[in-house]
Design an enzyme around this catalytic site. Structure first.
Site, PDB file in Angstrom:
ATOM      1  N   ASP A 163     -24.300  -0.776  15.885  1.00  0.00           N
ATOM      2  CA  ASP A 163     -25.678  -0.487  16.283  1.00  0.00           C
ATOM      3  C   ASP A 163     -25.634   0.589  17.382  1.00  0.00           C
ATOM      4  O   ASP A 163     -24.569   1.182  17.624  1.00  0.00           O
ATOM      5  CB  ASP A 163     -26.423  -1.772  16.709  1.00  0.00           C
ATOM      6  CG  ASP A 163     -25.922  -2.349  18.032  1.00  0.00           C
ATOM      7  OD1 ASP A 163     -24.932  -1.825  18.595  1.00  0.00           O
ATOM      8  OD2 ASP A 163     -26.519  -3.334  18.511  1.00  0.00           O
ATOM      9  N   HIS A 164     -26.779   0.829  18.027  1.00  0.00           N
ATOM     10  CA  HIS A 164     -26.821   1.898  19.045  1.00  0.00           C
ATOM     11  C   HIS A 164     -25.869   1.615  20.206  1.00  0.00           C
ATOM     12  O   HIS A 164     -25.307   2.537  20.779  1.00  0.00           O
ATOM     13  CB  HIS A 164     -28.258   2.062  19.566  1.00  0.00           C
ATOM     14  CG  HIS A 164     -28.850   0.781  20.059  1.00  0.00           C
ATOM     15  ND1 HIS A 164     -29.259  -0.210  19.194  1.00  0.00           N
ATOM     16  CD2 HIS A 164     -29.068   0.299  21.317  1.00  0.00           C
ATOM     17  CE1 HIS A 164     -29.728  -1.228  19.904  1.00  0.00           C
ATOM     18  NE2 HIS A 164     -29.613  -0.949  21.196  1.00  0.00           N
ATOM     19  N   CYS A 203     -21.143  -3.932  18.394  1.00  0.00           N
ATOM     20  CA  CYS A 203     -22.445  -3.919  19.067  1.00  0.00           C
ATOM     21  C   CYS A 203     -22.164  -4.027  20.563  1.00  0.00           C
ATOM     22  O   CYS A 203     -21.075  -3.631  21.001  1.00  0.00           O
ATOM     23  CB  CYS A 203     -23.361  -5.029  18.539  1.00  0.00           C
ATOM     24  SG  CYS A 203     -22.788  -6.721  18.791  1.00  0.00           S
ATOM     25  N   GLY A 204     -23.103  -4.538  21.356  1.00  0.00           N
ATOM     26  CA  GLY A 204     -22.846  -4.618  22.784  1.00  0.00           C
ATOM     27  C   GLY A 204     -21.759  -5.627  23.114  1.00  0.00           C
ATOM     28  O   GLY A 204     -20.913  -5.395  23.971  1.00  0.00           O
ATOM     29  N   THR A 205     -21.801  -6.766  22.426  1.00  0.00           N
ATOM     30  CA  THR A 205     -20.861  -7.859  22.706  1.00  0.00           C
ATOM     31  C   THR A 205     -19.977  -8.230  21.520  1.00  0.00           C
ATOM     32  O   THR A 205     -19.023  -8.988  21.701  1.00  0.00           O
ATOM     33  CB  THR A 205     -21.653  -9.132  23.069  1.00  0.00           C
ATOM     34  OG1 THR A 205     -22.512  -9.434  21.943  1.00  0.00           O
ATOM     35  CG2 THR A 205     -22.498  -8.939  24.318  1.00  0.00           C
ATOM     36  N   GLY A 230     -23.740 -10.643  18.347  1.00  0.00           N
ATOM     37  CA  GLY A 230     -24.852 -10.537  17.403  1.00  0.00           C
ATOM     38  C   GLY A 230     -24.350 -10.138  16.027  1.00  0.00           C
ATOM     39  O   GLY A 230     -24.765 -10.706  14.998  1.00  0.00           O
ATOM     40  N   HIS A 243      -4.886 -17.601  12.309  1.00  0.00           N
ATOM     41  CA  HIS A 243      -5.433 -18.941  12.049  1.00  0.00           C
ATOM     42  C   HIS A 243      -6.653 -18.934  11.134  1.00  0.00           C
ATOM     43  O   HIS A 243      -6.739 -19.722  10.207  1.00  0.00           O
ATOM     44  CB  HIS A 243      -5.836 -19.626  13.361  1.00  0.00           C
ATOM     45  CG  HIS A 243      -4.665 -20.039  14.199  1.00  0.00           C
ATOM     46  ND1 HIS A 243      -4.760 -20.974  15.193  1.00  0.00           N
ATOM     47  CD2 HIS A 243      -3.376 -19.633  14.192  1.00  0.00           C
ATOM     48  CE1 HIS A 243      -3.573 -21.151  15.765  1.00  0.00           C
ATOM     49  NE2 HIS A 243      -2.716 -20.327  15.188  1.00  0.00           N
ATOM     50  N   ASN A 244      -7.621 -18.041  11.454  1.00  0.00           N
ATOM     51  CA  ASN A 244      -8.912 -18.082  10.732  1.00  0.00           C
ATOM     52  C   ASN A 244      -8.971 -17.134   9.546  1.00  0.00           C
ATOM     53  O   ASN A 244      -9.940 -17.153   8.802  1.00  0.00           O
ATOM     54  CB  ASN A 244     -10.078 -17.729  11.672  1.00  0.00           C
ATOM     55  CG  ASN A 244      -9.991 -18.361  13.039  1.00  0.00           C
ATOM     56  OD1 ASN A 244      -9.968 -17.682  14.063  1.00  0.00           O
ATOM     57  ND2 ASN A 244      -9.925 -19.682  13.072  1.00  0.00           N
ATOM     58  N   ARG A 302     -19.933  -3.336  25.458  1.00  0.00           N
ATOM     59  CA  ARG A 302     -20.352  -3.684  26.821  1.00  0.00           C
ATOM     60  C   ARG A 302     -19.462  -4.775  27.429  1.00  0.00           C
ATOM     61  O   ARG A 302     -19.660  -5.162  28.567  1.00  0.00           O
ATOM     62  CB  ARG A 302     -21.815  -4.143  26.804  1.00  0.00           C
ATOM     63  CG  ARG A 302     -22.772  -3.018  26.430  1.00  0.00           C
ATOM     64  CD  ARG A 302     -24.190  -3.504  26.218  1.00  0.00           C
ATOM     65  NE  ARG A 302     -25.064  -2.382  25.862  1.00  0.00           N
ATOM     66  CZ  ARG A 302     -26.276  -2.527  25.333  1.00  0.00           C
ATOM     67  NH1 ARG A 302     -26.767  -3.729  25.098  1.00  0.00           N
ATOM     68  NH2 ARG A 302     -26.993  -1.468  25.031  1.00  0.00           N
ATOM     69  N   ARG A 340      -2.287 -26.278   7.296  1.00  0.00           N
ATOM     70  CA  ARG A 340      -3.385 -26.791   8.131  1.00  0.00           C
ATOM     71  C   ARG A 340      -4.493 -25.769   8.300  1.00  0.00           C
ATOM     72  O   ARG A 340      -5.678 -26.094   8.275  1.00  0.00           O
ATOM     73  CB  ARG A 340      -2.869 -27.338   9.455  1.00  0.00           C
ATOM     74  CG  ARG A 340      -2.267 -26.330  10.376  1.00  0.00           C
ATOM     75  CD  ARG A 340      -1.389 -26.928  11.457  1.00  0.00           C
ATOM     76  NE  ARG A 340      -0.566 -25.864  12.024  1.00  0.00           N
ATOM     77  CZ  ARG A 340      -0.755 -25.330  13.214  1.00  0.00           C
ATOM     78  NH1 ARG A 340      -1.701 -25.784  13.987  1.00  0.00           N
ATOM     79  NH2 ARG A 340       0.023 -24.355  13.643  1.00  0.00           N
ATOM     80  N   HIS A 341      -4.122 -24.474   8.425  1.00  0.00           N
ATOM     81  CA  HIS A 341      -5.159 -23.453   8.588  1.00  0.00           C
ATOM     82  C   HIS A 341      -5.899 -23.219   7.279  1.00  0.00           C
ATOM     83  O   HIS A 341      -7.116 -23.064   7.261  1.00  0.00           O
ATOM     84  CB  HIS A 341      -4.539 -22.143   9.080  1.00  0.00           C
ATOM     85  CG  HIS A 341      -3.892 -22.279  10.413  1.00  0.00           C
ATOM     86  ND1 HIS A 341      -4.524 -22.863  11.486  1.00  0.00           N
ATOM     87  CD2 HIS A 341      -2.668 -21.924  10.854  1.00  0.00           C
ATOM     88  CE1 HIS A 341      -3.724 -22.860  12.530  1.00  0.00           C
ATOM     89  NE2 HIS A 341      -2.575 -22.301  12.170  1.00  0.00           N
ATOM     90  N   ARG A 353      -8.536 -25.802   6.650  1.00  0.00           N
ATOM     91  CA  ARG A 353      -9.749 -25.639   7.459  1.00  0.00           C
ATOM     92  C   ARG A 353     -10.624 -24.515   6.919  1.00  0.00           C
ATOM     93  O   ARG A 353     -11.856 -24.613   6.909  1.00  0.00           O
ATOM     94  CB  ARG A 353      -9.351 -25.387   8.917  1.00  0.00           C
ATOM     95  CG  ARG A 353      -8.717 -26.621   9.528  1.00  0.00           C
ATOM     96  CD  ARG A 353      -7.926 -26.341  10.769  1.00  0.00           C
ATOM     97  NE  ARG A 353      -7.176 -27.527  11.181  1.00  0.00           N
ATOM     98  CZ  ARG A 353      -6.159 -27.508  12.027  1.00  0.00           C
ATOM     99  NH1 ARG A 353      -5.757 -26.369  12.564  1.00  0.00           N
ATOM    100  NH2 ARG A 353      -5.532 -28.616  12.343  1.00  0.00           N
TER     101      ARG A 353
HETATM  102  C1  RB5 Z   1     -28.450  -4.316  21.749  1.00  0.00           C
HETATM  103  O1  RB5 Z   1     -29.097  -4.042  22.942  1.00  0.00           O
HETATM  104  C2  RB5 Z   1     -27.584  -5.560  21.889  1.00  0.00           C
HETATM  105  O2  RB5 Z   1     -28.372  -6.697  21.990  1.00  0.00           O
HETATM  106  C3  RB5 Z   1     -26.630  -5.657  20.713  1.00  0.00           C
HETATM  107  O3  RB5 Z   1     -25.829  -4.542  20.678  1.00  0.00           O
HETATM  108  C4  RB5 Z   1     -25.649  -6.808  20.708  1.00  0.00           C
HETATM  109  O4  RB5 Z   1     -24.958  -6.896  21.921  1.00  0.00           O
HETATM  110  C5  RB5 Z   1     -26.119  -8.087  20.252  1.00  0.00           C
HETATM  111  O5  RB5 Z   1     -25.344  -9.066  20.134  1.00  0.00           O
END
Ligand code: RB5
Length: 148
Positions: free
Chosen positions: A8-9, A65-67, A70, A98-99, A109, A133-134, A137
């Site tokens: 995403d952005h 994405c940021g984290t 999402g 494992h997964n 971010r 085991r993996h 699951r």
């Molecule tokens: C966008 O601002 C942010 O919410 C998205 O990139 C992401 O981190 C969501 O999980």
């Protein structure tokens, strides 16, 4: 190895450096956007990349994405997807061994570009253990998905 990538952005600034790195590793890369810093919605790219993995058009997906969170939540709604939001070296390795994650989700971010590139290497350099085991699951997850 064929890899679909989407961002995403917030993740956009990391997308091209990751593409360049994957290409250096001789992977074929399919870029599924976004292509600017303009605000957009991460589920669009999570579903596109997830469907490409689900339909075996590519082997693995990378989402930014940021984290990474999402993207992973959305991609995991696509049948057969095991998308993992990764913020540490240990998790980058364990989610493959494992997964057997088939989509790596990264955060612009939460981690520096150098860290994220290292996660990419750890993920692609790790084999799934394929141990009983993996496997059991992972099969439990697939069976649950079939019941829906
Ligand atoms: C966008 O601002 C942010 O919410 C998205 O990139 C992401 O981190 C969501 O999980």
């Amino acid at each position: 190895m064929k890899v679909a990538i989407g961002a995403d952005h917030a993740g956009f600034i990391y997308k091209q450096p990751i593409i360049d790195h994957l290409k250096l590793r001789q992977f074929e890369v399919v870029d599924m956007g976004t292509n600017s810093l303009e605000s957009t919605d991460y589920p669009i790219y999570a579903f596109k990349v997830g469907e490409a993995v689900r339909d075996h058009l590519v082997d693995v997906g990378v989402l930014i994405c940021g984290t990474g969170i999402g993207m992973s939540i959305a991609a995991n709604k696509v049948k057969g997807i095991r998308a993992a939001a990764i913020q540490s070296d240990f998790a980058a390795t364990a989610t493959k061994s494992h997964n057997n994650a088939n989509i790596l989700c990264l955060g612009s971010r939460t981690n520096s570009l150098d860290e994220v590139i290292h996660f990419v290497d750890l993920f692609f350099d790790t084999e799934n253990e394929n141990g009983k085991r993996h496997l059991k699951r992972i099969q439990m997850i697939s069976e649950y998905e079939e019941k829906k």
